[in-house]
Design a protein around this motif. Structure first.
Motif, mmCIF file in Angstrom:
data_model
loop_
_atom_site.group_PDB
_atom_site.id
_atom_site.type_symbol
_atom_site.label_atom_id
_atom_site.label_comp_id
_atom_site.label_asym_id
_atom_site.label_seq_id
_atom_site.Cartn_x
_atom_site.Cartn_y
_atom_site.Cartn_z
ATOM 1 N N ILE A 6 -2.050 -2.906 -8.781
ATOM 2 C CA ILE A 6 -1.966 -2.137 -7.533
ATOM 3 C C ILE A 6 -1.157 -0.863 -7.762
ATOM 4 O O ILE A 6 -1.534 0.221 -7.302
ATOM 5 C CB ILE A 6 -1.333 -3.002 -6.420
ATOM 6 C CG1 ILE A 6 -2.305 -4.122 -6.020
ATOM 7 C CG2 ILE A 6 -0.969 -2.150 -5.210
ATOM 8 C CD1 ILE A 6 -1.692 -5.176 -5.116
ATOM 9 N N GLY A 26 -2.881 2.162 -9.098
ATOM 10 C CA GLY A 26 -3.881 2.806 -8.264
ATOM 11 C C GLY A 26 -5.227 2.119 -8.264
ATOM 12 O O GLY A 26 -6.230 2.716 -7.849
ATOM 13 N N THR A 81 -6.157 -0.337 -6.356
ATOM 14 C CA THR A 81 -6.388 -0.873 -5.007
ATOM 15 C C THR A 81 -6.686 -2.369 -5.033
ATOM 16 O O THR A 81 -6.910 -2.976 -3.976
ATOM 17 C CB THR A 81 -7.510 -0.151 -4.233
ATOM 18 O OG1 THR A 81 -8.786 -0.509 -4.760
ATOM 19 C CG2 THR A 81 -7.325 1.361 -4.257
ATOM 20 N N ASN A 139 -4.422 -2.664 6.216
ATOM 21 C CA ASN A 139 -4.331 -1.608 5.215
ATOM 22 C C ASN A 139 -2.966 -0.960 5.253
ATOM 23 O O ASN A 139 -2.512 -0.529 6.318
ATOM 24 C CB ASN A 139 -5.373 -0.512 5.518
ATOM 25 C CG ASN A 139 -6.634 -0.677 4.697
ATOM 26 O OD1 ASN A 139 -6.566 -0.889 3.494
ATOM 27 N ND2 ASN A 139 -7.777 -0.581 5.335
ATOM 28 N N LYS A 168 -0.451 1.923 2.859
ATOM 29 C CA LYS A 168 -0.505 2.912 1.782
ATOM 30 C C LYS A 168 0.924 3.256 1.360
ATOM 31 O O LYS A 168 1.737 3.690 2.184
ATOM 32 C CB LYS A 168 -1.243 4.174 2.268
ATOM 33 C CG LYS A 168 -1.548 5.180 1.175
ATOM 34 C CD LYS A 168 -2.556 6.237 1.663
ATOM 35 C CE LYS A 168 -1.999 7.123 2.738
ATOM 36 N NZ LYS A 168 -2.928 8.207 3.126
ATOM 37 N N THR A 175 -2.941 0.431 -1.057
ATOM 38 C CA THR A 175 -3.294 1.610 -1.838
ATOM 39 C C THR A 175 -2.009 2.296 -2.270
ATOM 40 O O THR A 175 -1.108 2.507 -1.449
ATOM 41 C CB THR A 175 -4.137 2.601 -1.009
ATOM 42 O OG1 THR A 175 -5.365 1.970 -0.633
ATOM 43 C CG2 THR A 175 -4.448 3.857 -1.813
ATOM 44 N N VAL A 198 -0.947 5.758 -3.825
ATOM 45 C CA VAL A 198 -1.505 7.076 -4.116
ATOM 46 C C VAL A 198 -0.577 8.141 -3.557
ATOM 47 O O VAL A 198 0.125 7.917 -2.573
ATOM 48 C CB VAL A 198 -2.920 7.215 -3.498
ATOM 49 C CG1 VAL A 198 -2.872 7.187 -1.980
ATOM 50 C CG2 VAL A 198 -3.636 8.460 -3.994
ATOM 51 N N VAL A 242 -9.251 4.754 -3.504
ATOM 52 C CA VAL A 242 -8.527 4.514 -2.255
ATOM 53 C C VAL A 242 -9.153 3.317 -1.565
ATOM 54 O O VAL A 242 -10.324 2.992 -1.775
ATOM 55 C CB VAL A 242 -8.575 5.735 -1.315
ATOM 56 C CG1 VAL A 242 -7.785 6.892 -1.892
ATOM 57 C CG2 VAL A 242 -10.008 6.143 -1.011
ATOM 58 N N ARG A 243 -8.357 2.662 -0.733
ATOM 59 C CA ARG A 243 -8.865 1.580 0.094
ATOM 60 C C ARG A 243 -9.317 2.193 1.410
ATOM 61 O O ARG A 243 -8.507 2.783 2.136
ATOM 62 C CB ARG A 243 -7.772 0.539 0.325
ATOM 63 C CG ARG A 243 -8.305 -0.797 0.843
ATOM 64 C CD ARG A 243 -9.067 -1.554 -0.206
ATOM 65 N NE ARG A 243 -9.688 -2.762 0.339
ATOM 66 C CZ ARG A 243 -10.628 -3.447 -0.282
ATOM 67 N NH1 ARG A 243 -11.060 -3.050 -1.459
ATOM 68 N NH2 ARG A 243 -11.138 -4.526 0.268
ATOM 69 N N SER A 285 -13.145 -0.543 -1.324
ATOM 70 C CA SER A 285 -12.533 0.585 -2.024
ATOM 71 C C SER A 285 -13.622 1.550 -2.462
ATOM 72 O O SER A 285 -14.785 1.188 -2.594
ATOM 73 C CB SER A 285 -11.749 0.108 -3.244
ATOM 74 O OG SER A 285 -10.633 -0.671 -2.853
ATOM 75 N N ILE A 311 -8.386 8.999 5.836
ATOM 76 C CA ILE A 311 -7.471 8.436 4.843
ATOM 77 C C ILE A 311 -6.247 9.328 4.674
ATOM 78 O O ILE A 311 -5.115 8.846 4.565
ATOM 79 C CB ILE A 311 -8.211 8.217 3.510
ATOM 80 C CG1 ILE A 311 -9.226 7.086 3.673
ATOM 81 C CG2 ILE A 311 -7.235 7.906 2.373
ATOM 82 C CD1 ILE A 311 -10.187 6.930 2.536
ATOM 83 N N CYS A 324 1.833 7.199 4.807
ATOM 84 C CA CYS A 324 2.116 6.792 3.434
ATOM 85 C C CYS A 324 3.607 6.511 3.355
ATOM 86 O O CYS A 324 4.432 7.368 3.698
ATOM 87 C CB CYS A 324 1.711 7.904 2.468
ATOM 88 S SG CYS A 324 1.799 7.425 0.735
#
Length: 770
Positions: free
Chosen positions: A364, A367, A369, A689, A691, A722, A724, A744-745, A750, A764, A769
């Motif tokens: 994970i 990156g 996902t 989800n 990030k 995710t 990122v 990306v999820r 993904s 997204i 984040c």
């Protein structure tokens, strides 16, 4: 990529149609088998020289399919018309195509099923185009989510499976229902053997061609791969698999012919082959890992997008120590290839090999996902309660697709419908005389007005929004409105299964589903053990936030009148900036605030329990909501008007069980606390989800993991993570050629960021984040 057979014209489609028509009087399983005997050898893809596990399919404009090509017996009218237009200089050929087209316009299974809908159903399901036309509910025509008994397949092999069917057939009364089922199965197994033979022959041809080239390392490797495919295909036609590559080839060949798009618990059914080949010295670990990586590459080439689930870990596996070894190889393959497919998912539990979870966090953090995380202690309990099953059965749960739960090779739960709760609220709020007319075409004009009157009457709605004196009255009426639509979708689910059982046998599914062979029945003709259905629910969070704002501003504080609110929504807040700001300042889900979270919990319980109550009424073992999301929060958002949560019209809605982008202001802990408010034991799957930035997850790994562990220990069921950098996402939009590997999820799947639509990329980017 090209098919092995010549597909330069519509010979495939014309001959398929002839066989279908000639077998009109045959048993439905036999008719299907004879059609597939023609279709399958002609749609399989050629071998790539970098393959070790070959095989894909390219479906025709007419054919049989459970989902990929179309719905059961299908025909794509536009493709037939295009073929006619390309061949105007061939009048006889065009005449045959026109006759075929005319036949399938009435015989296409999607058309036939829709013709059976009652007026009540047509009022609730005015269109099938859930990505292009505005409505509250939509039917989905597919047989999706099959998880086959690959353990049975690999234990028996093709000869053993055939012997089982032959024994059953020999005992069936000639001409009986059971005899037709078993005959169809045997014909399908013969077609499967033929497919293996085609690939065996093709691999030999490729090896001969490569052997004539210059002797280079690349050519030697390609030659050895072709010979390995040839030998494995030859072996599995006549005996059960003994080694990892043979098992992988048999597994994949059955995936192709059965058309399943999710792969179940791979460490349970392939683990012993992997470990035994290494322990016996037949393979080095690097060689065994290379086979898994080649299988991963093949799954990646298939690119199912919202499917491709493959599971490792969890209670109830065969030979757990060997399964764990393969589980680690699967994570290594995922880290090395970094492909959107397959969707590696991990069931973890107390007492599991701790190295597996640490490897998952590493993947994970890089990156990938993946893997998607599921906590067994929570999900097993949830499946027991939601599906009303004993723990010894629930332990075999497997999420498929975007995250819907089924019982491994014993249950089915096709998501055959979509409900947009936010669109439902929008159309419920519509008030004639205040607003011009609904923006949904099926409710516009004189006919639309009549339809709306009938629709409201069927749902038992007698007042317009401004006529409810209390929020409780308003909310109860909205729930009645939504209940009507849920009831119709449950009825449609049952109709779809019954229709499938009436027109085909789905023999490849039936042979590897519990009880079907024993009962002598096709999977949807009484063969399956647990027949369930699911309804995809979208706009949940936006609807809850809108209800919170209505309760607060219209009913409690009385700062906003109904007419002002409805006019502002119709105007998409143009000229109503102050009102939009007030709406946005109302409590929002995702901030660990009781007012907003409590509303989401109330709405969630209502929707889930209303769906659950439909099962017995329509004759299913279960009918459950899934809050799984793919990119539908965006596609449905583009069809949904402005909301009382302050959201503008025709933009993305919140993703699944996550806050609306930008609405969460109190950090990751508050978001997870809010997510925990939605009960997890009354539905068939929900996705969460989150990030993380690269800095947070990789440089402060212990803190990030502690946050996730706390969430799981307090009852969290699932997380999709995710990792990122926002800068990477922004740069990818500017220079996509430099970021082709950025994953990306999206929702329940993904994707490579640069391959997504501009609207989904924006969604997204807008997510928080941490």
């Amino acid at each position: 990529m090209a098919t092995i057979a010549d597909r330069s014209d519509f010979t495939l489609e014309l001959e398929f149609t002839r066989i279908y028509r000639e077998n009109a009087a045959a048993h439905r399983a036999v008719r299907e088998a004879r059609c597939l005997a023609w279709q399958l050898p002609r749609i399989i893809l050629d071998i790539d020289e970098d393959d070790l596990v070959p095989g894909g399919c390219h479906y025709g404009a007419v054919g049989f399919s459970s989902q990929i090509g179309g719905f059961l017996y299908y025909a794509h009218d536009n493709k037939i018309r295009e073929e006619i237009d390309r061949n105007r200089d061939r009048p006889e050929y065009c005449r045959q195509l026109e006759q075929m087209r005319s036949f399938w316009q009435e015989e296409d299974c999607k058309h036939r099923l829709r013709q059976r809908y009652s007026l009540r159903q047509l009022l609730a399901m005015p269109t099938d185009d859930w990505e292009g036309e505005k409505a509250i509910t939509y039917p989905l025509y597919r047989i999706a989510g099959g998880i086959l008994d690959f353990q049975k397949l690999l234990s028996l092999g093709l000869p053993g499976l055939k012997a089982t069917a032959e024994k059953k057939y020999s005992k069936a009364r000639p001409g009986s229902e059971e005899a037709g089922v078993y005959e169809g199965m045997l014909l399908c197994l013969e077609t499967l053997r033929g497919i293996m033979g085609i690939y065996e022959k093709r691999a030999a041809q490729k090896a001969d061609l490569i052997g004539q080239r210059e002797d280079t390392p690349e050519n030697r490797s390609a030659f050895l791969r072709m010979k390995a495919i040839q030998e494995a295909m030859a072996s599995i036609q006549s005996k059960r698999p003994e080694h990892l590559l043979e098992a992988a080839e048999l597994f994949w060949m059955y995936v192709l012919v059965s058309e399943v798009r999710n792969y179940g618990r791979i460490d349970s059914y392939l683990g012993r082959f992997y470990a035994d080949d290494i322990d016996s010295g037949y393979l080095m670990q690097e060689e065994a890992d290379a086979i898994i990586q080649k299988l991963w590459e093949r799954m990646g080439k298939r690119r199912t997008i919202t499917d491709g689930r493959i599971f490792i870990g969890g209670r109830g596996r065969e030979q757990e120590e060997k399964a764990d070894r393969l589980a680690k190889a699967c994570i290594r393959a995922t880290r090395k290839l970094k492909n959107p497919d397959p969707q590696l998912s991990l069931r973890f539990y107390k007492g599991m090999d701790p190295e597996i979870l640490q490897m998952a966090y590493d993947a994970i953090g890089e990156g990938c996902t993946y893997p998607v995380l599921y906590r067994d202690e929570t999900v097993v309990r949830d499946v027991c309660r939601a599906f009303e099953l004993p723990e010894e059965t629930a332990v075999h749960y497997v999420p498929y697709g975007c995250g819907e739960y089924v019982i491994d090779h014993a249950g089915f739960g096709t998501p055959s419908g979509v409900i947009n709760l936010m669109k439902g609220l929008e159309l419920f709020l519509y008030t004639p005389g205040v607003q011009k007319e609904p923006d949904a075409e099926y409710l516009q004009g004189e006919e639309g007005e009549k339809r709306l009157t009938l629709l409201r009457r069927e749902a038992g709605i007698t007042r317009w929004a401004e006529e409810y004196e209390t929020f409780e009255q308003f909310y109860e009426a909205y729930k009645k409105w939504i209940s009507f639509h849920i009831e119709v979708m449950a009825e449609q689910e049952r109709m779809e299964y019954d229709f499938a059982g009436e027109v085909c046998g789905l023999s490849y599914l039936s042979m590897l589903y519990d009880d079907c062979m024993e009962r002598g029945k096709g999977i949807f003709s009484g063969g399956i053990r647990y027949l369930g259905g699911t309804l995809e629910s979208y706009g949940n969070v936006n609807t809850a936030d809108s209800l919170t704002a209505i309760r607060k501003l219209v009913y409690e504080q009385k700062l906003v009148g109904w007419r002002e609110l409805l006019t502002a929504l119709e105007a998409d807040f143009k000229g109503y900036d102050l009102l939009q700001k007030r709406l946005k300042r109302c409590p929002k889900f995702g901030n660990d605030q009781e007012e907003a979270d409590g509303m989401l919990k109330s709405l969630h319980r209502f929707v889930c329990l209303t769906a659950k109550a439909q099962a017995k009424r329509v004759g299913l073992d279960s009918y459950l909501i899934v809050v799984i999301n793919n990119s539908a929060n965006t596609s449905l958002g583009l069809l949904t008007g402005a909301g009382a949560d302050g959201r503008h019209a025709f933009v993305s809605m919140a993703n699944a069980n996550s806050p609306q982008a930008g609405a969460d202001e109190n950090g990751i802990t508050a978001v997870l606390n809010s997510m925990l408010q939605a009960d997890t034991d009354i539905h068939a799957g929900a996705v969460q989800n989150i990030k993380f930035s690269k800095e947070t997850f990789n440089e402060s790994r212990a803190a990030a993991v502690k946050v996730m562990e706390s969430y799981f220990e307090r009852g969290g069921a699932q997380l999709m993570v995710t990792v990122v950098g926002r800068e990477d996402l922004e740069n990818a939009r500017k220079r996509p050629q430099d970021y082709t590997g950025l994953l990306v999820r999206v929702g329940g799947f993904s994707a490579r960021f640069v391959e997504l639509s501009e609207e989904v990329q924006e969604d997204i980017l807008s997510r928080s984040c941490y």
